[in-house]
Design an enzyme around this catalytic site. Sequence first.
Site, PDB file in Angstrom:
ATOM      1  N   LYS A 190      90.321  32.282  49.380  1.00 46.79           N
ATOM      2  CA  LYS A 190      89.414  32.973  48.445  1.00 46.79           C
ATOM      3  C   LYS A 190      88.950  31.927  47.417  1.00 46.79           C
ATOM      4  O   LYS A 190      87.787  31.862  47.038  1.00 46.79           O
ATOM      5  CB  LYS A 190      90.145  34.100  47.702  1.00 46.79           C
ATOM      6  CG  LYS A 190      90.892  35.116  48.597  1.00 46.79           C
ATOM      7  CD  LYS A 190      91.613  36.181  47.757  1.00 46.79           C
ATOM      8  CE  LYS A 190      92.848  36.801  48.375  1.00 46.79           C
ATOM      9  NZ  LYS A 190      92.738  37.532  49.572  1.00 46.79           N
ATOM     10  N   SER A 243      94.248  31.812  52.870  1.00 47.57           N
ATOM     11  CA  SER A 243      94.648  33.052  52.228  1.00 47.57           C
ATOM     12  C   SER A 243      94.159  33.142  50.785  1.00 47.57           C
ATOM     13  O   SER A 243      92.973  33.007  50.548  1.00 47.57           O
ATOM     14  CB  SER A 243      96.169  33.191  52.334  1.00 47.57           C
ATOM     15  OG  SER A 243      96.506  34.539  52.239  1.00 47.57           O
ATOM     16  N   HIS A 289      98.909  35.494  60.369  1.00 49.07           N
ATOM     17  CA  HIS A 289      98.355  34.971  59.114  1.00 49.07           C
ATOM     18  C   HIS A 289      98.958  33.594  58.816  1.00 49.07           C
ATOM     19  O   HIS A 289     100.122  33.490  58.426  1.00 49.07           O
ATOM     20  CB  HIS A 289      98.738  35.969  58.016  1.00 49.07           C
ATOM     21  CG  HIS A 289      98.172  35.653  56.676  1.00 49.07           C
ATOM     22  ND1 HIS A 289      96.832  35.779  56.375  1.00 49.07           N
ATOM     23  CD2 HIS A 289      98.769  35.215  55.542  1.00 49.07           C
ATOM     24  CE1 HIS A 289      96.635  35.446  55.120  1.00 49.07           C
ATOM     25  NE2 HIS A 289      97.791  35.102  54.587  1.00 49.07           N
ATOM     26  N   TRP A 314      95.464  42.815  57.889  1.00 51.83           N
ATOM     27  CA  TRP A 314      95.435  42.975  56.421  1.00 51.83           C
ATOM     28  C   TRP A 314      94.213  42.260  55.836  1.00 51.83           C
ATOM     29  O   TRP A 314      93.630  42.697  54.857  1.00 51.83           O
ATOM     30  CB  TRP A 314      96.746  42.406  55.870  1.00 51.83           C
ATOM     31  CG  TRP A 314      96.979  42.510  54.387  1.00 51.83           C
ATOM     32  CD1 TRP A 314      97.144  41.470  53.518  1.00 51.83           C
ATOM     33  CD2 TRP A 314      97.150  43.694  53.599  1.00 51.83           C
ATOM     34  NE1 TRP A 314      97.385  41.927  52.248  1.00 51.83           N
ATOM     35  CE2 TRP A 314      97.395  43.291  52.261  1.00 51.83           C
ATOM     36  CE3 TRP A 314      97.108  45.064  53.897  1.00 51.83           C
ATOM     37  CZ2 TRP A 314      97.601  44.189  51.225  1.00 51.83           C
ATOM     38  CZ3 TRP A 314      97.308  45.972  52.839  1.00 51.83           C
ATOM     39  CH2 TRP A 314      97.558  45.529  51.533  1.00 51.83           C
TER      40      TRP A 314
HETATM   41  C1  GTR Z   1      98.809  38.690  50.363  1.00 49.69           C
HETATM   42  C2  GTR Z   1      97.550  39.174  49.689  1.00 49.69           C
HETATM   43  C3  GTR Z   1      96.371  38.578  50.397  1.00 49.69           C
HETATM   44  C4  GTR Z   1      96.525  37.093  50.657  1.00 49.69           C
HETATM   45  C5  GTR Z   1      97.966  36.661  50.937  1.00 49.69           C
HETATM   46  C6  GTR Z   1      98.280  35.179  50.755  1.00 49.69           C
HETATM   47  O1  GTR Z   1      99.938  39.272  49.873  1.00 49.69           O
HETATM   48  O2  GTR Z   1      97.524  40.559  49.759  1.00 49.69           O
HETATM   49  O3  GTR Z   1      95.185  38.859  49.673  1.00 49.69           O
HETATM   50  O4  GTR Z   1      95.976  36.342  49.660  1.00 49.69           O
HETATM   51  O5  GTR Z   1      98.861  37.304  50.146  1.00 49.69           O
HETATM   52  O6  GTR Z   1      97.750  34.518  49.885  1.00 49.69           O
HETATM   53  O7  GTR Z   1      99.149  34.714  51.503  1.00 49.69           O
END
Ligand code: GTR
Length: 470
Positions: A309, A305, A446, A396
């Site tokens: 990045k 996540s 996720h 997302w």
């Molecule tokens: C979310 C964000 C994503 C992702 C995620 C995470 O809220 O919008 O870009 O990075 O968090 O890190 O779990």
Amino acid sequence: MLPAQKSLAFSLKNDLLTSTLLGCSSEQKGLKKQNFRSRLLAILNLATIYQWVFFMMTFPGQALGQNYDEQKVPVYKLPDPLRAESGQKIDSADAWTHRRKEILNSFKREVYGKKPAQPLEPEYTVTEDWTPALDGKAERKQVAISMGRNGSTATINVLLYRPVDCEQAAPVFVGLNFIGNASINPDPAIGLHTNWTIGSEDEGVIDHRATVASRGKKKSRWPLAHIIERGYAVATAHCGDIDPDFDDGFKNGIHPLFADGHSAAQAEETWGTIGAWSWGLSRILDYLEQESEIDHTRAAVIGHSRLGKTALWAGAQDKRFAVVISNNSGCGGAALSRRQFGETVQAINMNFPHWFCTNFKKYNQREDELPVDQHMLVSLIAPRPVYVASATEDLWADPKGEFLSLLYADPVYKMLGTPGLPVDRMPDPDQPVQGTMGYHLRSGSHDITLYDWTQYLDFTDRHFRGTQSR
Ligand code: GTR
């Protein structure tokens, strides 16, 4: 009913009651009617505004009208990684060296920000030397990397595991964790950090501080026994040691160590939190270079996540990371920004204003003006192996956009003489593909799971040990 709606409904009801109960003349009645109508309209307008503000605060991303419909993805044209800013076609490794610098500079200037140039001399303190762990299958070590400059200090506490059944120094996964080293395994000997952290009460985090209840709460994301069994070491640290994940104008973490001497123009390009985290990953690798039990030449940088990045940006900048793995990294990670599917540049900049550099905000709803897109971030890793993974329910993060970044970076991998990506269409769920580039779309939400790690271990085996289980 939302609280704002509730109180407005109450005041509206009171207004109606007041005018019904008051006796008055017909003229007065006409005036009253007019007043009543305009008051009613005012109240309704106010109600709409209140509802909108309330909704924006609760679900900022959604309030921006995020798109999840493939038919509504705008027509877009991606910048060509193999075409220099001068227009020259890039068709050799030599020409790529120059083009790579251009792309790297664009990402530094416009997306993640520039890391500081000032040197640091970290001190390494072993807080726990190699100690038997994980039922004797592994050894654990804890090291504090302390840095001081400009009157400030910061410490990155690194937790290491290595397999004991290992003839040579072990290859290693290097990655940050979300809520602290102690969350990846319940062993009470793991230091509990005291920094600000994200995390919920269920995860043992209270008022942004990790408590003993956080021990082992994220262990499913770090299947240590499995990783060790496959002959790999692990090096991890809490991302908050490098920069706590909230917008404080960069007053904490490592930012103050470098807060001297920025001009206004430089400030626009100053690194954000993702830049700082990726810098921290390189500092962990510096330490590993002098750790004899670990083979720093076989280091895979990994992250999930926001930390996915971070892994991509760390791997793009620091060529010492031999393999780069991004799990469900989404917007600002592997997903193409121009698709505007799921999380957009505007949504991410609004919800996390501290993650990227100030310049990135110029591209809110103007993705087409970006000099780069995320396939070019992947291309910066070439010819080193890179793996991107998505999850079916993680819209997302735009799974298709994550896959397309690999596909559109593939010409760079091929031009540099690697096999690149072995497919030209997005594979079905749970059908991993692995070449120099790897991809899978896991069924589910996720997260980073044992299934994901198993694919990553196959991928690193292929590149570090020359085995091809797929
Ligand atoms: C979310 C964000 C994503 C992702 C995620 C995470 O809220 O919008 O870009 O990075 O968090 O890190 O779990």
